[in-house]
Each structure stands twice: as structure tokens, then as C-alpha cells.
Design a protein around this motif. Structure first.
Motif, PDB file in Angstrom:
ATOM      1  N   ARG A 193       1.082  -1.167   0.069  1.00 13.08           N
ATOM      2  CA  ARG A 193       0.084  -0.059  -0.042  1.00 13.08           C
ATOM      3  C   ARG A 193       1.032   1.220   0.094  1.00 13.08           C
ATOM      4  NH1 ARG A 193      -1.710   2.984   4.838  1.00 13.08           N
ATOM      5  NH2 ARG A 193      -3.720   4.058   4.329  1.00 13.08           N
ATOM      6  N   GLU A 194       0.553   2.303  -0.816  1.00 10.84           N
ATOM      7  CA  GLU A 194       1.301   3.424  -0.867  1.00 10.84           C
ATOM      8  C   GLU A 194       0.533   4.530  -0.640  1.00 10.84           C
ATOM      9  OE1 GLU A 194       3.778   6.287  -3.881  1.00 10.84           O
ATOM     10  OE2 GLU A 194       3.269   4.473  -4.413  1.00 10.84           O
ATOM     11  N   ARG A 195       0.987   5.518   0.066  1.00 11.37           N
ATOM     12  CA  ARG A 195       0.257   6.822   0.383  1.00 11.37           C
ATOM     13  C   ARG A 195       1.323   7.864  -0.372  1.00 11.37           C
ATOM     14  NH1 ARG A 195      -1.794   9.021   5.763  1.00 11.37           N
ATOM     15  NH2 ARG A 195      -3.008  10.037   4.473  1.00 11.37           N
ATOM     16  N   ARG A 196       0.836   8.601  -1.322  1.00 17.41           N
ATOM     17  CA  ARG A 196       1.668   9.526  -2.145  1.00 17.41           C
ATOM     18  C   ARG A 196       0.907  10.866  -2.060  1.00 17.41           C
ATOM     19  NH1 ARG A 196       3.139   7.980  -8.178  1.00 17.41           N
ATOM     20  NH2 ARG A 196       3.869   6.241  -6.854  1.00 17.41           N
ATOM     21  N   ARG A 197       2.035  12.050  -1.716  1.00 19.37           N
ATOM     22  CA  ARG A 197       1.429  13.378  -1.561  1.00 19.37           C
ATOM     23  C   ARG A 197       2.305  14.123  -2.629  1.00 19.37           C
ATOM     24  NH1 ARG A 197       1.861  18.617   0.473  1.00 19.37           N
ATOM     25  NH2 ARG A 197      -0.072  19.292   1.438  1.00 19.37           N
ATOM     26  N   ILE A 198       1.736  15.077  -3.747  1.00 20.95           N
ATOM     27  CA  ILE A 198       2.551  15.746  -4.442  1.00 20.95           C
ATOM     28  C   ILE A 198       2.187  17.259  -4.561  1.00 20.95           C
ATOM     29  CG2 ILE A 198       3.213  16.141  -7.068  1.00 20.95           C
ATOM     30  CD1 ILE A 198       2.543  12.982  -7.232  1.00 20.95           C
ATOM     31  N   ALA A 199       3.039  18.191  -4.079  1.00 22.08           N
ATOM     32  CA  ALA A 199       2.793  19.462  -4.322  1.00 22.08           C
ATOM     33  C   ALA A 199       3.474  20.248  -4.910  1.00 22.08           C
ATOM     34  CB  ALA A 199       2.716  20.091  -2.606  1.00 22.08           C
ATOM     35  N   ALA A 200       2.875  21.299  -5.632  1.00 26.82           N
ATOM     36  CA  ALA A 200       3.626  22.399  -6.459  1.00 26.82           C
ATOM     37  C   ALA A 200       3.664  23.785  -5.371  1.00 26.82           C
ATOM     38  CB  ALA A 200       2.739  22.795  -7.817  1.00 26.82           C
ATOM     39  N   ARG A 201       4.993  24.119  -5.320  1.00 26.10           N
ATOM     40  CA  ARG A 201       5.186  25.084  -4.547  1.00 26.10           C
ATOM     41  C   ARG A 201       5.979  26.543  -5.068  1.00 26.10           C
ATOM     42  NH1 ARG A 201       8.575  22.424   0.233  1.00 26.10           N
ATOM     43  NH2 ARG A 201       8.595  24.719   0.919  1.00 26.10           N
TER      44      ARG A 201
ATOM     45  N   ALA B 255       8.686  24.551  -7.026  1.00 26.48           N
ATOM     46  CA  ALA B 255       9.231  23.361  -6.339  1.00 26.48           C
ATOM     47  C   ALA B 255       8.040  22.288  -6.565  1.00 26.48           C
ATOM     48  CB  ALA B 255       9.671  23.668  -4.941  1.00 26.48           C
ATOM     49  N   LEU B 256       8.593  20.981  -6.811  1.00 23.01           N
ATOM     50  CA  LEU B 256       7.730  19.801  -6.787  1.00 23.01           C
ATOM     51  C   LEU B 256       8.139  19.019  -5.388  1.00 23.01           C
ATOM     52  CD1 LEU B 256       5.557  18.071  -8.315  1.00 23.01           C
ATOM     53  CD2 LEU B 256       7.517  16.850  -8.991  1.00 23.01           C
ATOM     54  N   ASP B 257       7.148  19.213  -4.626  1.00 26.44           N
ATOM     55  CA  ASP B 257       7.320  18.355  -3.188  1.00 26.44           C
ATOM     56  C   ASP B 257       6.793  16.972  -3.429  1.00 26.44           C
ATOM     57  OD1 ASP B 257       7.371  17.578  -0.724  1.00 26.44           O
ATOM     58  OD2 ASP B 257       7.096  19.545   0.274  1.00 26.44           O
ATOM     59  N   PHE B 258       7.326  15.938  -3.462  1.00 29.14           N
ATOM     60  CA  PHE B 258       7.160  14.800  -3.647  1.00 29.14           C
ATOM     61  C   PHE B 258       7.336  13.832  -2.275  1.00 29.14           C
ATOM     62  CE2 PHE B 258       5.906  11.687  -7.179  1.00 29.14           C
ATOM     63  CZ  PHE B 258       6.053  10.565  -6.515  1.00 29.14           C
ATOM     64  N   ARG B 259       6.509  13.122  -1.722  1.00 27.25           N
ATOM     65  CA  ARG B 259       6.599  12.166  -0.586  1.00 27.25           C
ATOM     66  C   ARG B 259       5.755  11.152  -0.732  1.00 27.25           C
ATOM     67  NH1 ARG B 259       4.981  15.751   4.609  1.00 27.25           N
ATOM     68  NH2 ARG B 259       5.859  17.428   3.235  1.00 27.25           N
TER      69      ARG B 259
ATOM     70  N   ALA C 250      14.442  26.867   3.783  1.00 27.27           N
ATOM     71  CA  ALA C 250      13.858  27.707   4.758  1.00 27.27           C
ATOM     72  C   ALA C 250      12.510  27.766   4.493  1.00 27.27           C
ATOM     73  CB  ALA C 250      14.884  29.102   4.695  1.00 27.27           C
ATOM     74  N   SER C 251      12.097  27.603   3.622  1.00 28.45           N
ATOM     75  CA  SER C 251      10.524  27.677   3.493  1.00 28.45           C
ATOM     76  C   SER C 251       9.681  26.575   4.316  1.00 28.45           C
ATOM     77  CB  SER C 251      10.227  27.461   2.112  1.00 28.45           C
ATOM     78  OG  SER C 251      10.186  26.150   1.555  1.00 28.45           O
ATOM     79  N   PRO C 252       8.694  26.860   4.891  1.00 31.13           N
ATOM     80  CA  PRO C 252       7.657  26.078   5.577  1.00 31.13           C
ATOM     81  C   PRO C 252       7.326  24.963   4.893  1.00 31.13           C
ATOM     82  CG  PRO C 252       6.546  28.147   5.076  1.00 31.13           C
ATOM     83  CD  PRO C 252       8.037  28.405   4.652  1.00 31.13           C
ATOM     84  N   ALA C 253       7.113  23.704   5.305  1.00 30.07           N
ATOM     85  CA  ALA C 253       6.764  22.566   4.722  1.00 30.07           C
ATOM     86  C   ALA C 253       5.353  22.561   4.599  1.00 30.07           C
ATOM     87  CB  ALA C 253       7.082  21.215   5.513  1.00 30.07           C
ATOM     88  N   PRO C 254       4.809  22.221   3.596  1.00 31.28           N
ATOM     89  CA  PRO C 254       3.033  22.221   3.396  1.00 31.28           C
ATOM     90  C   PRO C 254       2.472  21.463   4.315  1.00 31.28           C
ATOM     91  CG  PRO C 254       4.310  21.020   1.716  1.00 31.28           C
ATOM     92  CD  PRO C 254       5.150  21.571   2.386  1.00 31.28           C
ATOM     93  N   ARG C 255       1.149  21.747   4.604  1.00 32.66           N
ATOM     94  CA  ARG C 255       0.486  20.897   5.562  1.00 32.66           C
ATOM     95  C   ARG C 255       0.073  19.453   5.006  1.00 32.66           C
ATOM     96  NH1 ARG C 255      -4.625  23.988   7.410  1.00 32.66           N
ATOM     97  NH2 ARG C 255      -4.714  24.602   5.198  1.00 32.66           N
ATOM     98  N   GLU C 256       0.119  18.421   5.770  1.00 28.49           N
ATOM     99  CA  GLU C 256      -0.401  17.055   5.332  1.00 28.49           C
ATOM    100  C   GLU C 256      -1.805  17.422   4.757  1.00 28.49           C
ATOM    101  OE1 GLU C 256       1.373  14.360   4.756  1.00 28.49           O
ATOM    102  OE2 GLU C 256       3.307  14.553   6.168  1.00 28.49           O
ATOM    103  N   ALA C 257      -1.925  16.231   3.627  1.00 28.71           N
ATOM    104  CA  ALA C 257      -3.285  16.172   3.298  1.00 28.71           C
ATOM    105  C   ALA C 257      -4.280  15.519   4.005  1.00 28.71           C
ATOM    106  CB  ALA C 257      -3.296  15.822   1.725  1.00 28.71           C
TER     107      ALA C 257
END
Length: 295
Positions: free
Chosen positions: A128-136, A144-148, A288-295
Motif C-alpha cells: 500500500r502506498e500513500r503519495r502526496r505531490i505539491a507544487a510550491r 518546487a515539486l514536493d513529492f513524498r 528555509a521555506s515552511p513545509a506544506p500541511r499534510e493532506a
């Protein structure tokens, strides 16, 4: 955007920043099974619209833009193409797995989060995978592409995550987040903290790695993994351009039942061929930029 295919439904989602389309996420692909079908990002673009990913290139059809691809998970090939077998080399095997979208957790212009199932060729789900992708946003020349992603073993036994490098093929420890870059007519420099060149960075542990493409429509990609300099980089800049931190460079990774690796990598996509100093400044800005909130 949705496209009808005579055999299946290919579905993509557009990531946007400031009204600009910066990437397409193909969350339901339609590719041959031998490519290990999986969601991928392509095309990814700079703010000026320059494409910086390549998908299904003639030299490696199984390279699908930016994706999570692993050569061997419990005997299943989630990388695509041939499978490396110790003593036999790379051979075609009927062992290709599929990463299937299961459900959405978030879906906006700038954030995508979903759950996936990694299945064997017979359809059995093993991870099982949980994936989160955010454009910042970063600045007027970069975003920036934030990929976890986090993986969880769904089987009752330990799963071995491996690579050709972990099976004895020197320098072939690929597997994990992987980015196939579009070079075109550009010359690409490979940069790291205080060092440059594929020969010095391939297999090295470095806090970040950058590709700086000089020529028509220049661009720069800066890869910053959250794990820091713990995992060696798989880097190619000769016959093709590709980058990714390795999950199992020279030793296999074992996931116990209910467990698995969790990784995060931020990729800065910039216009222009930046030098090492400018890249360092981007790395500091992202850190230095804040991390985006979890979905």
C-alpha cells in the motif's frame, strides 16, 4: 484532462501555479505491461513552459517522466523492462507489477494526495502506498515539486526491496524516486555540494544534486531529499539524463509486515542554466521555506 482510449481510460491531473500549468500527473496510465504501469509526472515544465521530463524514450521505453520505480519488490518488477538475475544478467521475465490508483485523499490545482496498491502480475496487492505531490512557488524563475511517498507491506511475510546493484551488478543500484530528464540539444552539467560530474556523483551520498542544462531553452533541476546524504545517487548524463536517490544501492532493503520505507524529495525546476552558487541559494531557500500541511 481526460482522454478516451479504445481499451481503457487514461486520466491525468494538471498541476497549476499562478494560473500556469507546470505539470501533468498521469494517475491512470495506459502503457504496455512490460513497462510496469505506474502513475507518473509528464510533462513537467519550467515557469516559462520548457519541458524537463521525458516519457517512453526509444532508448528506455520504461522510463516514465518522474515516478516511483523499483526493480524488485518481493520478486515483482516495478521498474519495467528486463529483470537482472544474478549469474544470468538482464533477462525478460513475466514478473511486471502495476501501481494502481486506489482512492483520492486530496485533489486541487497545487496538491494531489492519493492511496495506491502495488500489485503483482496476478493482481495480488503486496504494498500500500500513500503519495502526496505539491507544487510550491519559489521565486520568479523557479518552482518546487514536493513529492513524498510511504510504502507499507501488505503481506504476512517480509518483503525484500532490491536492485541490480544489490544483486552484484556494479553501479546499478537504481530504484525509488526517479526522474528522466529531457536533454534535447542541450549540454547538461551534473552538480553536487563542492563537486561536479557523473563520475564523482554517481553512487555518492550528497545532500543535493543538480542538473544544469545549457543551450536552447536552458533549465536547471535541483533535487533535495529530506533524508539528507544517507542514500547514494543514481546518476546518468551520457547516453541519457536521469537522476534518483537509491532505496537499495548495494544492499537490499527489508520491509516487515505492515512496515516500509517513507521518503520525501523536493525538486526545484528553474529556468536558465544555473551555476553551483545559484543552485546553493535555491537549496537554502527551499530548506528555509515552511513545509506544506499534510493532506
Amino acid at each position: 484532462m481526460t482522454m478516451n482510449d479504445p481499451l481503457t481510460l487514461v486520466q491525468t491531473h494538471e498541476l497549476r501555479l499562478g494560473g500556469r500549468a507546470v505539470a501533468e500527473y498521469v494517475w491512470r496510465p495506459h502503457v504496455p505491461n512490460t513497462l510496469s504501469p505506474r502513475p507518473f509526472l509528464h510533462p513537467v515544465r519550467t515557469l516559462s513552459g520548457i519541458g524537463v521530463t521525458e516519457a517512453m524514450p526509444p532508448d528506455h521505453l520504461h522510463h516514465l517522466g518522474a515516478s516511483v520505480a523499483v526493480p524488485d519488490v518481493g520478486g515483482a518488477n516495478f521498474w519495467g523492462g528486463r529483470t537482472y538475475v544474478r549469474g544470468r544478467g538482464s533477462v525478460p521475465l513475466p514478473n511486471h507489477g502495476v501501481q494502481r490508483h486506489h482512492r483520492w485523499e486530496a485533489r486541487t490545482d497545487a496538491v494531489l494526495a492519493h492511496e495506491l496498491r502495488w500489485t503483482r502480475i496476478d493482481g495480488t496487492a503486496i504494498m500500500r502506498e500513500r503519495r502526496r505531490i505539491a507544487a510550491r512557488p519559489v521565486d520568479d524563475r523557479a518552482w518546487a515539486l514536493d513529492f513524498r511517498y510511504s510504502l507499507q507491506n501488505l503481506t504476512a511475510d517480509p518483503l525484500v526491496i532490491s536492485s541490480p546493484g544489490a544483486k552484484g551488478r556494479t553501479g546499478a543500484g537504481y530504484g525509488g524516486f526517479f526522474w528522466r530528464a529531457r536533454r534535447g540539444l542541450r549540454s547538461v552539467r551534473i552538480l553536487g555540494p563542492g563537486v561536479a560530474g557523473e563520475d564523482r556523483l554517481h553512487g555518492a551520498c550528497a545532500a543535493w544534486l543538480a542538473l544544469s542544462a545549457k543551450g536552447p531553452d536552458p533549465w536547471t533541476l535541483v533535487f533535495v531529499p529530506e533524508a539528507g546524504p544517507d542514500e547514494p545517487w543514481f546518476v546518468r548524463g551520457g547516453d541519457y539524463v536521469g537522476v534518483g536517490p537509491s532505496l537499495a544501492w548495494s544492499q537490499p532493503l527489508k520491509a516487515l509486515p505492515g512496515e516500509g520505507p517513507r521518503r520525501r524529495i523536493i525538486t526545484v525546476i528553474a529556468d536558465g542554466a544555473l551555476d553551483a552558487g545559484a543552485v546553493e541559494a535555491l537549496v537554502e531557500t527551499v530548506a528555509a521555506s515552511p513545509a506544506p500541511r499534510e493532506a
